[in-house]
Design a protein around this motif. Structure first.
Motif, PDB file in Angstrom:
ATOM      1  N   HIS A  39       0.821  -1.196   0.029  1.00 46.52           N
ATOM      2  CA  HIS A  39      -0.015  -0.087  -0.012  1.00 46.52           C
ATOM      3  C   HIS A  39       0.918   1.094   0.025  1.00 46.52           C
ATOM      4  N   THR A  40       0.684   2.008  -1.116  1.00 47.22           N
ATOM      5  CA  THR A  40       1.511   3.206  -1.258  1.00 47.22           C
ATOM      6  C   THR A  40       0.535   4.655  -0.978  1.00 47.22           C
ATOM      7  N   LEU A  41       1.291   5.430  -0.337  1.00 44.42           N
ATOM      8  CA  LEU A  41       0.665   6.726   0.111  1.00 44.42           C
ATOM      9  C   LEU A  41       1.334   7.733  -0.687  1.00 44.42           C
ATOM     10  N   THR A  47      -3.116   5.196  -1.963  1.00 46.29           N
ATOM     11  CA  THR A  47      -3.909   6.311  -1.522  1.00 46.29           C
ATOM     12  C   THR A  47      -3.166   7.594  -1.786  1.00 46.29           C
ATOM     13  N   THR A  69      -7.300  10.356   0.795  1.00 46.24           N
ATOM     14  CA  THR A  69      -7.334  10.384   2.152  1.00 46.24           C
ATOM     15  C   THR A  69      -8.588  11.388   2.694  1.00 46.24           C
ATOM     16  N   MET A 125       0.639   5.481  10.704  1.00 43.77           N
ATOM     17  CA  MET A 125       0.967   4.833   9.505  1.00 43.77           C
ATOM     18  C   MET A 125       0.948   3.476   9.007  1.00 43.77           C
ATOM     19  N   ASP A 133      -1.232   1.573   8.011  1.00 45.97           N
ATOM     20  CA  ASP A 133      -1.841   0.983   6.891  1.00 45.97           C
ATOM     21  C   ASP A 133      -1.009   1.155   5.640  1.00 45.97           C
ATOM     22  N   TYR A 134       0.373   1.783   5.732  1.00 50.55           N
ATOM     23  CA  TYR A 134       0.844   2.028   4.543  1.00 50.55           C
ATOM     24  C   TYR A 134       2.504   1.240   4.542  1.00 50.55           C
ATOM     25  N   ASP A 135       2.895   0.787   3.285  1.00 52.26           N
ATOM     26  CA  ASP A 135       4.247   0.270   3.471  1.00 52.26           C
ATOM     27  C   ASP A 135       5.136   0.912   2.713  1.00 52.26           C
ATOM     28  N   VAL A 178       5.705   5.608   1.129  1.00 54.64           N
ATOM     29  CA  VAL A 178       5.273   6.974   1.291  1.00 54.64           C
ATOM     30  C   VAL A 178       5.977   7.509  -0.103  1.00 54.64           C
ATOM     31  N   ALA A 229       6.723  -0.527  -1.677  1.00 56.23           N
ATOM     32  CA  ALA A 229       5.702  -1.092  -1.127  1.00 56.23           C
ATOM     33  C   ALA A 229       5.519  -2.591  -1.130  1.00 56.23           C
TER      34      ALA A 229
END
Length: 527
Positions: free
Chosen positions: A264-266, A294, A315, A339, A341-343, A345, A484
């Motif tokens: 999961h990338t933010l 996201t 978001t 953070m 949720d994210y792998d 950023v 990610a």
């Protein structure tokens, strides 16, 4: 990947043929097949199904004969032109000619320089007219200024370059593979397919003028025979090669996998002036095979994001810290964020001047080892410089940070001029990597990837058409998506840089460098 000298590759070949029961002709055939594969891929991009293969007197010419035969068998319209009478071929080249002749192929034979100067352009079977030209004139063992029919053939090939892409086998004819120098006229290739290892002369920055996009192909020589002869140039720089990076990703996805298996990338960025930059990054992260992306973007960017990246999540609002100390505006280390949720950023594409809450988030991302691995680009690099000026020091306990500056941003981070960075790009990249304990991608001609331990790699792909808005955003998102997915930081960066350049080169072949736009790159971006 390290480099090799001409003597080194020759000795490894001789040992393989004499002691390992490896057939020299089988090796030639693998080389020919590899080049034919690249010619066909180029043909698909450009809508070309015709090739003119120009063969010289030695084994490089033999490679070219194999290429011609493979292309013919695959349905290409192939014209074959030789600079020597076929009866004078020896060894594997003679066997290659026999196989070509058995297929019913004929060749135009121009063994004198006068023949090329007077006849080549007029001969309908040789004149390129929308064809891919394959340069198989001189191999890596050639030295000195080309002469005779070969020199005229080189001149003829360069004359076709405005209309026809050129693919060179092993080395552009006329270029010295040990020094990268061109003592006379050399073929200016669009693509060079070399074998086993890149030749040491290719590390000379001046050689890029003739090499074009450099591709290294495995032709079956055992690695243990090549390793004793691997060398490094004086600046200790290695090549990012397809032979290595294509092994970084897992070969296949599990049948029972789901999107959470692939990370999961933010992506954080965008402002009123540059609302769409993070959209490029988000789309690139998905192209990297990331399962979820996201976007933290301004309201003005959301309609476009919904159209371009309908798979993306948004978001709920601008990031707010969970815990803020009284000195939060000074980016205290007590600021934390959820953070989990994210792998990975990606922060900065089109962000403009960062708000206090985003500055606090940036500080958390670069200081807290519990934070996801992070790619900082564009405006986030400006903010990073401000944090550094306030006394922030890099955390040396984990390699979690990737910086992707262009030369101007690198100059800002180092406190020097852009001209000073460009005058010694290798030193600049290494200094940034050490100071920020980060993997640094110094973008530009011959993009560099530097690690804090001093390791430096170069990508010999990409083209001037990529000097256009949005291409850097794509690179940042591509690297973020690969992070990610769970790749090591260096591996993700090397893979991202390579496939970004490759996609840019493919797009340039499709639309031309002058017309290339960042959106064209997505049409060819694959990992």
């Amino acid at each position: 990947m390290k480099w090799i000298t001409v003597d080194g590759i020759r000795e490894a070949e001789q040992t393989a043929f004499a002691q390992r029961n490896i057939s020299s002709y089988a090796t030639m055939c693998r080389a020919g097949v590899a080049v034919a594969r690249e010619v066909e891929a180029l043909g698909r991009l450009m809508g070309i199904r015709r090739a003119v293969v120009v063969c010289g007197p030695g084994n490089n010419g033999g490679d070219g004969l194999i290429v011609a035969r493979c292309l013919k068998l695959d349905g290409f319209d192939v014209s074959l032109c030789l600079t020597r009478v076929p009866s004078k071929y020896t060894g594997d080249a003679a066997r290659a000619w026999k196989d070509v002749h058995a297929l019913g192929m004929s060749a135009d034979i121009l063994p004198s320089d006068g023949g090329w100067l007077e006849n080549a352009w007029a001969m309908p079977t040789v004149s390129p007219r929308r064809a891919i030209v394959v340069d198989a004139l001189l191999g890596i063992g050639a030295r000195g200024v080309p002469c005779g029919a070969v020199a005229s053939a080189i001149h003829w090939i360069n004359g076709t370059a405005a209309d026809c892409p050129v693919v060179s086998i092993d080395v552009p004819s006329g270029l010295d593979a040990d020094t990268g120098a061109s003592p006379g006229e050399s073929v200016r290739a669009d693509v060079t397919v070399t074998f086993s290892r890149p030749k040491i002369g290719f590390s000379n920055p001046a050689a890029r003028l003739w090499l074009g996009n450099l591709i290294v192909e495995d032709v079956g020589l055992p690695a243990d025979l090549l390793e004793p002869f691997e060398v490094m140039p004086t600046d200790h720089i290695e090549l990012i090669s397809r032979m290595e990076v294509r092994n970084y990703l897992r070969p296949e996805r599990r049948l029972d996998s789901h999107k959470r298996n692939y990370g999961h990338t933010l992506v954080i960025g965008g402002c009123d002036r540059y609302p769409h930059a993070p959209i490029f990054s988000g789309l690139a992260a998905y192209r990297a095979g990331c399962g979820l992306v996201t976007l933290d973007v301004p309201e003005s960017a959301r309609p476009a994001a919904a159209q371009w990246v309908p798979e993306a999540i948004f978001t709920a609002g601008e990031w707010q810290p969970q815990v803020v100390s009284p000195t939060a505006e000074e980016s205290s280390t007590e600021v934390t964020f959820d953070m989990r949720d994210y792998d990975a950023v990606v922060m900065g594409p089109g962000a403009g001047k960062l708000s206090p809450s985003r500055i606090a988030l940036l500080h958390y991302l670069v200081r807290d080892n519990a934070a996801p691995r992070t790619v900082l680009d564009a405006d986030a690099l400006v903010a990073l410089k401000q944090l550094n000026d306030r006394g922030w020091q890099a955390d040396n306990t984990a390699l979690r940070l990737v910086l992707t500056p262009h030369p101007g941003e690198a100059a800002q981070l180092l406190g020097v001029t852009t001209q000073e960075v460009q005058a010694d790009r290798q030193t600049a990249a290494r200094m940034l990597a050490r100071h920020f304990h980060a993997i640094v991608v110094l973008k530009g001609h011959n993009t560099l990837v530097a690690a804090p331990n001093g390791r430096l790699r170069v990508c010999m792909g990409g083209n001037p058409g990529m000097a256009t808005a949005g291409t850097g955003d794509i690179l940042a998102g591509l690297i973020g998506g690969l992070l990610a997915r769970g790749l090591g930081t260096e591996d993700a960066v090397n893979l991202g840089v390579y496939y970004h350049a490759l996609a840019g080169d493919k797009a340039a072949f499709m639309v031309g460098q002058e017309s290339l736009m960042a959106t064209d790159i997505f049409k060819t971006l694959r990992v």
